[in-house]
Motif scaffolding. Structure first.
Motif, PDB file in Angstrom:
ATOM      1  N   MET A  42      -0.056  -9.456  -2.328  1.00 37.11           N
ATOM      2  CA  MET A  42      -0.483  -8.186  -2.577  1.00 37.11           C
ATOM      3  C   MET A  42      -1.976  -7.939  -3.362  1.00 37.11           C
ATOM      4  N   VAL A  43      -2.602  -6.939  -3.042  1.00 43.06           N
ATOM      5  CA  VAL A  43      -3.699  -6.741  -3.503  1.00 43.06           C
ATOM      6  C   VAL A  43      -3.850  -5.396  -3.886  1.00 43.06           C
ATOM      7  N   LYS A  44      -4.938  -4.877  -4.795  1.00 47.03           N
ATOM      8  CA  LYS A  44      -5.198  -3.555  -4.664  1.00 47.03           C
ATOM      9  C   LYS A  44      -6.552  -3.332  -4.469  1.00 47.03           C
ATOM     10  N   VAL A  45      -6.476  -1.957  -3.752  1.00 45.75           N
ATOM     11  CA  VAL A  45      -7.657  -1.524  -2.944  1.00 45.75           C
ATOM     12  C   VAL A  45      -8.237  -0.393  -3.721  1.00 45.75           C
ATOM     13  N   PRO A  46      -9.291  -0.377  -4.219  1.00 46.94           N
ATOM     14  CA  PRO A  46      -9.788   0.992  -4.720  1.00 46.94           C
ATOM     15  C   PRO A  46     -10.191   1.945  -3.794  1.00 46.94           C
ATOM     16  N   VAL A  47      -9.603   3.117  -3.979  1.00 48.49           N
ATOM     17  CA  VAL A  47      -9.723   4.384  -3.090  1.00 48.49           C
ATOM     18  C   VAL A  47     -10.199   5.526  -3.890  1.00 48.49           C
ATOM     19  N   LYS A  48     -10.413   6.834  -3.437  1.00 45.76           N
ATOM     20  CA  LYS A  48     -11.115   8.006  -4.008  1.00 45.76           C
ATOM     21  C   LYS A  48     -10.524   8.188  -5.277  1.00 45.76           C
ATOM     22  N   ASP A  49      -9.036   8.116  -5.243  1.00 44.08           N
ATOM     23  CA  ASP A  49      -8.338   8.723  -6.477  1.00 44.08           C
ATOM     24  C   ASP A  49      -7.356   7.739  -7.135  1.00 44.08           C
ATOM     25  N   ALA A  54      -1.891  -3.110  -1.053  1.00 39.69           N
ATOM     26  CA  ALA A  54      -2.229  -3.658   0.329  1.00 39.69           C
ATOM     27  C   ALA A  54      -1.670  -5.129   0.526  1.00 39.69           C
ATOM     28  N   TYR A  55      -1.578  -5.796   1.772  1.00 34.25           N
ATOM     29  CA  TYR A  55      -1.119  -6.920   1.851  1.00 34.25           C
ATOM     30  C   TYR A  55      -2.204  -7.376   2.641  1.00 34.25           C
ATOM     31  N   ARG A  56      -2.985  -8.658   2.051  1.00 29.99           N
ATOM     32  CA  ARG A  56      -3.875  -9.422   2.780  1.00 29.99           C
ATOM     33  C   ARG A  56      -3.671 -10.876   2.973  1.00 29.99           C
ATOM     34  N   ALA A  57      -4.092 -11.415   4.215  1.00 31.34           N
ATOM     35  CA  ALA A  57      -3.891 -12.787   4.237  1.00 31.34           C
ATOM     36  C   ALA A  57      -5.218 -13.259   5.021  1.00 31.34           C
ATOM     37  N   SER A  94      -9.626 -12.147   8.215  1.00 28.83           N
ATOM     38  CA  SER A  94      -9.313 -11.931   6.996  1.00 28.83           C
ATOM     39  C   SER A  94      -8.533 -10.508   7.507  1.00 28.83           C
ATOM     40  N   ALA A  95      -7.112 -10.453   7.437  1.00 26.65           N
ATOM     41  CA  ALA A  95      -6.319  -9.365   7.781  1.00 26.65           C
ATOM     42  C   ALA A  95      -5.883  -8.548   6.543  1.00 26.65           C
ATOM     43  N   ILE A  96      -5.874  -7.343   6.776  1.00 28.96           N
ATOM     44  CA  ILE A  96      -5.239  -6.644   5.720  1.00 28.96           C
ATOM     45  C   ILE A  96      -4.612  -5.599   6.126  1.00 28.96           C
ATOM     46  N   ALA A  97      -3.318  -5.110   5.421  1.00 28.85           N
ATOM     47  CA  ALA A  97      -2.607  -3.764   5.701  1.00 28.85           C
ATOM     48  C   ALA A  97      -2.450  -3.190   4.495  1.00 28.85           C
ATOM     49  N   PRO A  98      -3.071  -1.924   4.425  1.00 27.32           N
ATOM     50  CA  PRO A  98      -2.973  -1.103   3.287  1.00 27.32           C
ATOM     51  C   PRO A  98      -1.681  -0.394   3.366  1.00 27.32           C
ATOM     52  N   GLN A  99      -0.869  -0.082   2.110  1.00 28.21           N
ATOM     53  CA  GLN A  99       0.015   0.937   2.495  1.00 28.21           C
ATOM     54  C   GLN A  99      -0.507   2.333   2.324  1.00 28.21           C
ATOM     55  N   LEU A 100      -0.135   3.121   3.457  1.00 29.94           N
ATOM     56  CA  LEU A 100      -0.918   4.331   3.836  1.00 29.94           C
ATOM     57  C   LEU A 100      -0.179   5.421   3.415  1.00 29.94           C
ATOM     58  N   PHE A 101       1.079   5.381   3.153  1.00 30.00           N
ATOM     59  CA  PHE A 101       1.917   6.496   2.669  1.00 30.00           C
ATOM     60  C   PHE A 101       2.331   6.566   1.167  1.00 30.00           C
ATOM     61  N   ILE A 102       1.591   5.612   0.419  1.00 31.13           N
ATOM     62  CA  ILE A 102       2.186   5.521  -0.923  1.00 31.13           C
ATOM     63  C   ILE A 102       1.910   6.820  -1.804  1.00 31.13           C
ATOM     64  N   ARG A 103       1.027   7.613  -1.567  1.00 32.75           N
ATOM     65  CA  ARG A 103       1.049   8.867  -2.285  1.00 32.75           C
ATOM     66  C   ARG A 103       1.885   9.916  -1.866  1.00 32.75           C
ATOM     67  N   TRP A 138     -13.443  -3.077   0.622  1.00 32.09           N
ATOM     68  CA  TRP A 138     -12.956  -4.069  -0.180  1.00 32.09           C
ATOM     69  C   TRP A 138     -12.731  -5.449   0.381  1.00 32.09           C
ATOM     70  N   VAL A 139     -12.456  -5.621   1.691  1.00 34.50           N
ATOM     71  CA  VAL A 139     -12.462  -6.664   2.582  1.00 34.50           C
ATOM     72  C   VAL A 139     -13.897  -7.423   2.492  1.00 34.50           C
ATOM     73  N   ILE A 140     -14.883  -6.499   2.717  1.00 31.95           N
ATOM     74  CA  ILE A 140     -16.376  -7.166   2.712  1.00 31.95           C
ATOM     75  C   ILE A 140     -16.617  -7.684   1.322  1.00 31.95           C
ATOM     76  N   LYS A 141     -16.424  -7.178   0.421  1.00 31.93           N
ATOM     77  CA  LYS A 141     -16.712  -7.728  -1.119  1.00 31.93           C
ATOM     78  C   LYS A 141     -15.620  -8.353  -1.655  1.00 31.93           C
TER      79      LYS A 141
END
Length: 275
Positions: A42-49, A54-57, A94-103, A138-141
């Motif tokens: 698991m990782v943290k992805v900065p978003v607007k708010d 997200a899970y990344r591998a 580099s694969a990543i699945a963000p949790q898109l419902f969390i809000r 985030w994945v690029i950086k």
């Protein structure tokens, strides 16, 4: 829009280590991919708010990896979606699945499908597309991703989003949409559906659908085919005997033959289009 807090992230990330409560019991045919030779978790992805989990591998050695966004089903980023990320990482992505419902809510904790649908129904497409933009950045950086080799794939709810994001972000090289809904009512939260963006789609998307999918009538699949711009290289393939969610190896809907064929087609599609 619900403000995300560090506590929200921590509780969700801690829980996201198995299958969602709503998908029990788990089929004996479930595929398990180990993390040997990978950096995964698991990782943290900065978003607007704030931040979203997200899970990344990704491979543990190397750099400049092609990127794959893996878009969840309505059940969230549970073990199956995480395993798909690890499968991609084993292939060098580099694969990543963000949790898109969390809000809107933590669907991983819900055992009732009707409760999950209520949460998902509150998720605006605009929010999802913005979060995916942030995830790519985030994945690029932070995960050695190659901005020039970006792909996307998604399942069910995520299949619909795959079509929409391919239209939203012209930097996507290719997409693969697994049995994503193609038509629907236009609302403030869902102003467009795949059939609405088909004629202007520039990114090649491969659609994989089941001929026995009771939730996605074949006439809507044909409607999408007809709507696609003839100059676009997108394709739609229907597996006649497959039901909805035929790739989901943890569920009774899993069809090994069609799932294997679809996975092979995905890899070939990405390779063909430079992902």
């Amino acid at each position: 829009m619900k403000k995300l807090t560090r506590r929200t992230f921590i509780t969700t990330a801690t829980f996201a280590t198995g299958f969602a409560l709503a998908v029990q019991p788990i089929s004996a045919k479930v595929i398990t991919t180990d993390s040997k030779g990978l950096i995964a978790g698991m990782v943290k992805v900065p978003v607007k708010d704030g931040e979203i989990p997200a899970y990344r591998a990704m491979p543990s050695t190397g750099e400049n990896f092609p990127i794959v966004l893996v878009i969840q089903e309505i059940f969230g980023v549970h073990e199956h979606i995480q395993d798909v990320c690890r499968r991609f990482a084993k292939l060098g992505y580099s694969a990543i699945a963000p949790q898109l419902f969390i809000r809107q809510g933590d669907v991983l904790r819900l055992s009732n499908i009707d409760e999950i649908r209520k949460v998902v129904a509150k998720v605006p497409d605009e929010q999802v597309l913005s979060d995916l933009d942030a995830t790519v950045n985030w994945v690029i950086k932070s995960a050695k991703g190659n901005a020039n080799r970006l792909g996307i794939t998604g399942f069910c709810w995520g299949g619909r989003i795959t079509w929409l994001y391919a239209a939203h972000n012209p930097k996507v090289k290719a997409g693969v949409a697994w049995y994503g809904r193609l038509v629907g009512d236009k609302t403030n939260l869902t102003p467009n559906h795949p059939v609405d963006i088909a004629s202007n789609l520039k990114v090649p998307v491969l659609g994989l659908y089941g001929g026995k999918d009771t939730g996605i009538p074949l006439e809507t699949v044909e409607q999408m085919r007809q709507a696609l711009n003839k100059n676009n290289k997108s394709e739609i393939i229907v597996y006649p005997n497959a039901p909805h969610a035929f790739f989901a190896d943890y569920r009774p809907s899993y069809r090994q033959k069609e799932a294997k064929l679809g996975w092979q087609r995905l890899q070939a599609w990405f390779k063909q289009h430079g992902v």
